[in-house]
Write an enzyme that holds these catalytic residues in place. Sequence first.
Site, PDB file in Angstrom:
ATOM      1  NE  ARG A   1     -11.595  40.195 -97.988  1.00 53.85           N
ATOM      2  CZ  ARG A   1     -11.640  39.394 -96.961  1.00 53.85           C
ATOM      3  NH1 ARG A   1     -12.651  38.444 -97.071  1.00 53.85           N
ATOM      4  NH2 ARG A   1     -11.131  39.475 -95.864  1.00 53.85           N
TER       5      ARG A   1
ATOM      6  CG  ASN B   1     -11.894  31.884 -88.304  1.00 55.39           C
ATOM      7  OD1 ASN B   1     -11.876  31.582 -87.378  1.00 55.39           O
ATOM      8  ND2 ASN B   1     -11.188  31.586 -89.436  1.00 55.39           N
TER       9      ASN B   1
END
Length: 142
Positions: free
Chosen positions: A104, A10
Amino acid sequence: MKILVIHGPNLNLLGSRETGVYGAETFDSLNARIVSLCAELGMDVEIFQSNSEGGIVDAVQGRKYDLLVINPAAYTHTSIALRDAIAAVGKPAIEVHISNIYRREDFRKHSYISGVAVGQISGLGPEGYLLALRAAQTILSK
Ligand code: DQA
């Protein structure tokens, strides 16, 4: 001195992918900066991107290089195969993350790669790749 830069899954979408997390710089622009800095530092560079775990393991095993700069992307958190490939080849590896993986989701806080890396750069944006290249030059000149 030859550096292999590997971008995991990605990361080819940089510039359009979750720009609030990964920034607006495109994949091509980042790679151009990598090539330009390597030229300035007198290092050869090959850049490889794959969305496939096997493709990345094959590159770690099969390409010729002195030091690996790798953003394993999501495979950071899942891939024992990639960790084993880096350990098997035995070349120094620097792990790079554009975002700060420790700020995160919990599943991003563990890296299978850091235990076989010389060091890790996380959270400094695309600049992290350039810092890794400067560190690579220092490591290889020792
Ligand atoms: C990433 C962080 C990973 O958790 C994520 O899966 C990525 C990119 C980063 O560069 O911040 O794809 O490696």
